[in-house]
Scaffold this motif. Structure first.
Motif, PDB file in Angstrom:
ATOM      1  N   THR A 561       0.821  -1.211   0.000  1.00 45.90           N
ATOM      2  CA  THR A 561       0.000   0.000   0.000  1.00 45.90           C
ATOM      3  C   THR A 561       0.854   1.260   0.000  1.00 45.90           C
ATOM      4  OG1 THR A 561      -1.748  -1.175   1.186  1.00 45.90           O
ATOM      5  CG2 THR A 561      -1.805   1.236   1.232  1.00 45.90           C
ATOM      6  N   LEU A 564       2.581   1.839  -3.512  1.00 44.63           N
ATOM      7  CA  LEU A 564       1.607   2.163  -4.553  1.00 44.63           C
ATOM      8  C   LEU A 564       1.004   3.544  -4.343  1.00 44.63           C
ATOM      9  CD1 LEU A 564      -0.240  -1.244  -5.080  1.00 44.63           C
ATOM     10  CD2 LEU A 564       1.528  -0.210  -6.497  1.00 44.63           C
ATOM     11  N   GLU A 565       0.727   3.904  -3.093  1.00 43.68           N
ATOM     12  CA  GLU A 565       0.188   5.242  -2.827  1.00 43.68           C
ATOM     13  C   GLU A 565       1.176   6.329  -3.238  1.00 43.68           C
ATOM     14  OE1 GLU A 565      -0.844   5.407   1.268  1.00 43.68           O
ATOM     15  OE2 GLU A 565      -2.850   4.546   0.982  1.00 43.68           O
ATOM     16  N   THR A 568       1.366   6.411  -7.122  1.00 43.02           N
ATOM     17  CA  THR A 568       0.114   6.904  -7.703  1.00 43.02           C
ATOM     18  C   THR A 568       0.008   8.419  -7.530  1.00 43.02           C
ATOM     19  OG1 THR A 568      -0.983   4.791  -7.255  1.00 43.02           O
ATOM     20  CG2 THR A 568      -2.389   6.706  -7.657  1.00 43.02           C
ATOM     21  N   ARG A 609      -8.054  -2.904  -4.188  1.00 41.16           N
ATOM     22  CA  ARG A 609      -7.614  -1.515  -4.329  1.00 41.16           C
ATOM     23  C   ARG A 609      -6.180  -1.453  -4.847  1.00 41.16           C
ATOM     24  NH1 ARG A 609      -9.281   3.399  -2.482  1.00 41.16           N
ATOM     25  NH2 ARG A 609      -7.675   4.965  -2.020  1.00 41.16           N
ATOM     26  N   THR A 612      -6.102  -2.242  -8.544  1.00 39.91           N
ATOM     27  CA  THR A 612      -6.533  -1.097  -9.355  1.00 39.91           C
ATOM     28  C   THR A 612      -5.405  -0.084  -9.519  1.00 39.91           C
ATOM     29  OG1 THR A 612      -8.810  -1.384  -8.592  1.00 39.91           O
ATOM     30  CG2 THR A 612      -8.225   0.755  -9.522  1.00 39.91           C
ATOM     31  N   ARG A 613      -4.691   0.177  -8.437  1.00 44.22           N
ATOM     32  CA  ARG A 613      -3.572   1.120  -8.513  1.00 44.22           C
ATOM     33  C   ARG A 613      -2.460   0.586  -9.398  1.00 44.22           C
ATOM     34  NH1 ARG A 613      -3.356   2.946  -2.124  1.00 44.22           N
ATOM     35  NH2 ARG A 613      -4.771   4.733  -2.312  1.00 44.22           N
ATOM     36  N   TYR A 616      -3.385   1.071 -12.906  1.00 45.22           N
ATOM     37  CA  TYR A 616      -3.286   2.500 -13.218  1.00 45.22           C
ATOM     38  C   TYR A 616      -1.833   2.886 -13.512  1.00 45.22           C
ATOM     39  CZ  TYR A 616      -3.273   7.558 -12.404  1.00 45.22           C
ATOM     40  OH  TYR A 616      -3.082   8.910 -12.520  1.00 45.22           O
TER      41      TYR A 616
END
Length: 699
Positions: A561, A564-565, A568, A609, A612-613, A616
Motif C-alpha cells: 500500500t 503504490l500510494e 500513484t 484496491r 486497481t492502482r 493504473y
C-alpha cells in the motif's frame, strides 16, 4: 506534450540536442542558416545545405524529399551563433510544384533525440511562395527557444538567402540547385551489385535515404504480445507493441519486406542493411576497435570489406551503433529465411521427383526404382548443401561484424562481461536505448544479436517466473548449454525447479534495474520494490548494500500500500503539472527522478484496491516517468479471471532462461531470447552501483 505554435509564437527548449523533422506535400530542400544576435550570416559557410550538409553542430539532408530530419547540437555551435533558421525551398527543374500553395502546407516539428515532441509549427497561409523560413531556434540570456517564423518568398531561394544578409545569394542558390539536380548528396551510397535474387528486393525510398535512420526496435520498443497472449511461450512479436510508434517490421521506412529467397540457395546474399554506409557519416571518428575477422571468414581482396563498428546511418556514434545492431538483426533474419526457403524447396522437389519416378507401377521395384530414388536424394543433398554454403558465408560476415561491434558498444548496449564496465563513469546524458538481452536462431547458436529497446520504456516488463518460462526443458538444447558456459553454470543441469526459476527471475530484474540506474545521469533514475513475502532479499542485496535502494522493502500488505500510494500520487501530480504547464508548482518533496517499480511475488499481498492502482501505474505511469517491472507467474493469478488480462497484455514478456518465444512479423522467425545476466562470481554490478550511489550523493 507537443506545443502547437502559431506564427510569431515561441516555446522554450529543455534540451540542447534536438531533431527538426520536416514534412511537406512535395519534395523540398531543407537547409539551416546560422546567424548572430541580429540574424546576420558570416558568409556562405554559415549555411548548411545539400551541397554542404555539415556545419559545426548541424547536419542537414543531402537531397530534396517530402520528409527530412535535421540534427542540431546547440552546445556544439560556435559562440557567435545566436540564431538557427530552418530554410525550406522548392527545387526547380525537376517537375516539382513551383509554389507551396499548390500542395499541403509544410510542417516542422522540434523533437528530442528519443522522438519526444517539443514544438510543432504548420506553415499555413502560403500561396505563390517557393521558399520559406519556417522556424528559428534562438538564444536569449543563455537559454534556447524555438519561434514559429513562416516568412515566405515568392522569388524563391535566392531572395530568401539575400534576405538572410548574403551578398553572394545568387551564387549559393545556384550551388544548391546544382547539388540537388546532379544528385550529389545521397545519404546512402549505391550498393555493390549482388545476385539477381537479391537485387530485386525493394530498397529504401528517397525519404528514407536522405535522413538518419529512425531509432526504433525488436523494433521500436521490443516484443509485444500477439493474439495468442502472454504466458503461452510463443507468439510474442518483435516491433508491434501498442503505443511504440513502430511499424510492423524492423525497418520503420518500409524497406524491409519479407525477402524473396533464391529457391536453390545459390545466390550470394547481400548481408548489408539498407541504411548502412561504406563510410560512417556522423560527427566524430569511428572507434578504434580492431576490425578482427572470425576464423574462416572469406576475406579476400575481391571479397566483402572488413566490418567497422558504427558503419550505419546516424549523426551520433550511439545512434549509428544502435542502427547497426538492428541492421545485423535484419540481415540474420534475411539470410536464415533464404536458407529455410531453399531447404523447403529442396524437400518439396524431392517429394515431387520421387512421386514422378514411382508413379509408374513398373518402376517401383528393381534397379530402376533404386536409381531414381538415389538420383532424387543426391539432388536434394546438393541443393541443401548449396543453401547451407550460402548461409555460412553470410554468417561468417555477420560473425566478423559482431566481433567488431560488441567491444565498441556503450554501457547501455553492452553485456555485463564487456570491458567497458571496468572503466565505467556515471553519464551526463540519458541513452537512447537499453539492452535487455540477446536474440539468436537455431541455425547459428553462437551468434548473438543484442536485443535493444528504446528509452524511455513505453511498456512495462514482465519477467515470467512460472514453469512455462522454461520452454526448453524437454530434450537437449545446445543454446542452453552455451548460455550455461557463458554464465559460469548459473543454470543448473536439467530443468530448473520453481524455486530456482523464481531466483533467476529476480536476479534478471535486479540486473536490468542496475543497468537502468547505471546508464542514467546521477539522480535521474530511482528504484522501488514491492516484496510482500520478503523472499527477494538475496537478489536485492546489491541494490540495498550499495545504497541504490535506500532500504529493504517493507513486507506484507502495508508495504504494498505504501509504495503504490506514493507512486500513484506522483503520477497524478505530474500529469496535472504537464496538463497545465505548471511544473514549477510541484511539491518540493516529490522526487523528480524516473521511477522503476519492481513487483515481486505478485499477487501476494494485493487486494482489489492495490490491483486497481497497479493497473493504473501500468497504463498511465510510463508517460510521466514511472515504469513497471513484474516478476510473476501468470498462472498464480487465474483466480482473478479476465480482470488482469489487460495488465499482462500491456507488458513485454521476457524470461529468466533461454526461451524461443519472440516472433518477428517481418519473416516470422521464432527468436530465442536470452537474458543478460551477470557472470557468476562477478562483482561488476556492485562496483557500478557503488559509483552510481556516490555520484548521486555528490549531486
Amino acid at each position: 506534450m507537443t506545443a502547437e505554435l502559431v506564427r510569431g509564437q515561441n516555446h522554450p527548449l529543455d534540451r540542447t540536442r534536438v531533431e527538426i523533422r520536416v514534412t511537406a506535400g512535395a519534395a523540398v530542400m531543407a537547409g539551416v542558416a546560422l546567424g548572430d544576435e541580429q540574424g546576420r550570416l558570416a558568409g556562405a559557410e554559415a549555411v548548411a545545405h545539400p551541397g554542404a550538409p555539415r556545419r559545426t553542430g548541424i547536419e542537414v539532408p543531402r537531397q530534396a524529399a517530402a520528409e527530412h530530419r535535421i540534427a542540431v547540437d546547440l552546445d556544439a555551435l560556435p559562440g557567435a551563433v545566436h540564431r538557427v533558421s530552418v530554410l525550406l525551398a522548392l527545387p526547380t527543374g525537376i517537375g516539382a510544384p513551383t509554389a507551396f500553395g499548390t500542395s499541403s502546407a509544410p510542417s516542422v516539428t522540434v523533437t528530442g533525440l528519443d522522438g519526444t515532441g517539443i514544438a510543432r509549427y504548420t506553415v499555413t497561409g502560403l500561396g505563390a511562395e517557393s521558399a520559406v523560413v519556417a522556424v528559428e531556434l534562438y538564444r536569449r540570456q543563455g537559454a534556447w527557444k524555438v519561434r514559429a517564423v513562416g516568412q515566405g518568398y515568392a522569388d524563391g531561394l535566392t531572395a530568401m538567402l539575400r534576405d538572410q544578409g548574403l551578398p553572394q545569394a545568387a551564387e549559393l542558390a545556384a550551388e544548391i540547385e546544382d547539388a540537388i539536380s546532379r544528385g550529389q548528396a545521397r545519404a546512402v551510397p549505391s550498393p555493390a551489385p549482388v545476385a539477381a535474387s537479391r537485387s530485386e528486393r525493394p530498397a529504401a525510398g528517397p525519404a528514407a535515404a536522405d535522413r538518419p535512420a529512425p531509432a526504433h526496435p525488436p523494433a521500436s520498443d521490443g516484443p509485444a504480445p500477439s493474439g495468442t497472449g502472454p504466458g503461452t511461450g510463443t507468439g510474442t512479436e518483435i516491433g508491434t507493441g501498442p503505443g511504440t510508434g513502430a511499424e510492423t517490421g524492423p525497418d520503420a521506412d518500409g524497406a524491409s519486406p519479407a525477402p524473396t529467397p533464391d529457391p536453390v540457395g545459390g545466390g550470394r546474399v547481400d548481408y548489408r542493411h539498407p541504411k548502412r554506409r561504406s563510410t560512417p557519416a556522423a560527427a566524430g571518428p569511428a572507434p578504434t576497435a580492431p576490425a578482427t575477422v572470425s576464423p574462416g571468414s572469406p576475406e579476400t581482396p575481391a571479397g566483402p570489406p572488413q566490418p567497422v563498428a558504427g558503419d550505419a546511418a546516424g549523426w551520433s556514434m550511439e545512434e549509428r551503433l544502435y542502427n547497426q545492431v538492428w541492421g545485423m538483426f535484419e540481415d540474420l533474419a534475411r539470410s536464415v529465411a533464404a536458407y529455410r526457403s531453399a531447404s523447403g524447396f529442396a524437400e518439396s522437389r524431392l517429394e515431387q521427383e520421387l512421386d514422378q519416378a514411382l508413379s509408374d507401377p513398373r518402376n517401383r521395384l528393381g534397379t530402376a526404382a533404386d536409381a531414381a530414388r538415389a538420383t532424387a536424394r543426391d539432388k536434394h543433398a546438393a541443393l541443401v548443401a548449396q543453401a547451407r554454403a550460402a548461409l555460412d558465408r553470410d554468417l561468417a560476415q555477420l560473425a566478423a561484424e559482431s566481433a567488431v561491434v560488441e567491444p565498441a558498444l556503450p554501457p547501455a548496449f553492452a553485456r555485463w562481461d564487456n570491458p567497458v564496465w571496468q572503466g565505467y563513469h556515471v553519464p551526463l546524458e540519458r541513452p537512447m536505448a537499453l539492452r535487455l538481452g540477446d536474440l539468436h536462431l537455431p541455425e547459428v547458436l553462437d551468434l548473438r544479436i543484442p536485443m535493444l529497446v528504446r528509452l524511455p520504456l513505453e511498456r512495462g516488463l514482465w519477467i515470467d517466473s512460472g514453469p512455462d518460462a522454461y520452454a526448453l526443458s524437454a530434450g537437449h538444447d545446445p543454446g542452453r548449454d552455451i548460455a550455461r558456459r557463458e554464465l559460469g553454470s548459473a543454470l543448473t543441469d536439467g530443468p530448473p525447479d520453481e524455486a530456482e526459476l523464481r531466483r533467476l527471475a529476480m536476479e534478471t530484474a535486479v540486473a536490468i534495474a542496475a543497468r537502468l540506474l547505471a546508464i542514467h545521469p546521477a539522480g535521474d533514475f530511482a528504484v522501488q520494490v514491492i516484496d510482500p513475502g520478503g523472499t527477494a532479499a538475496p537478489a536485492l542485496a546489491p541494490l540495498v548494500e550499495s545504497g541504490a535502494l535506500s532500504a529493504a522493502p517493507v513486507p506484507g500488505p502495508q508495504g504494498v500500500t505504501s509504495v503504490l500510494e506514493t507512486l500513484t500520487r506522483r503520477v497524478e501530480l505530474v500529469q496535472m503539472a504537464v496538463r497545465h504547464r505548471a511544473a514549477d508548482s510541484l511539491p518540493p518533496d516529490l522526487d523528480p527522478a524516473d521511477q522503476l517499480l519492481i513487483v515481486h511475488d505478485f499477487p501476494h499481498g494485493f487486494d482489489d484496491r492495490a490491483l486497481t492502482r497497479l493497473r493504473y501505474l501500468a497504463d498511465e505511469g510510463p508517460a510521466v516517468g514511472v515504469h513497471l517491472m513484474m516478476v510473476a507467474d501468470r498462472a498464480r493469478t487465474r483466480d482473478y479471471g479476465p480482470v488482469l488480462d489487460p495488465l499482462w497484455r500491456s507488458l513485454l514478456r521476457i524470461t529468466p532462461v533461454p526461451d524461443a518465444h519472440l516472433a518477428d512479423p517481418w519473416v516470422g522467425h521464432a527468436w530465442t531470447y536470452e537474458p543478460s545476466l551477470v557472470p557468476k562470481g562477478s562483482q561488476v554490478v556492485r562496483q557500478v552501483l557503488s559509483r552510481v550511489t556516490a555520484a548521486r550523493r555528490a549531486t
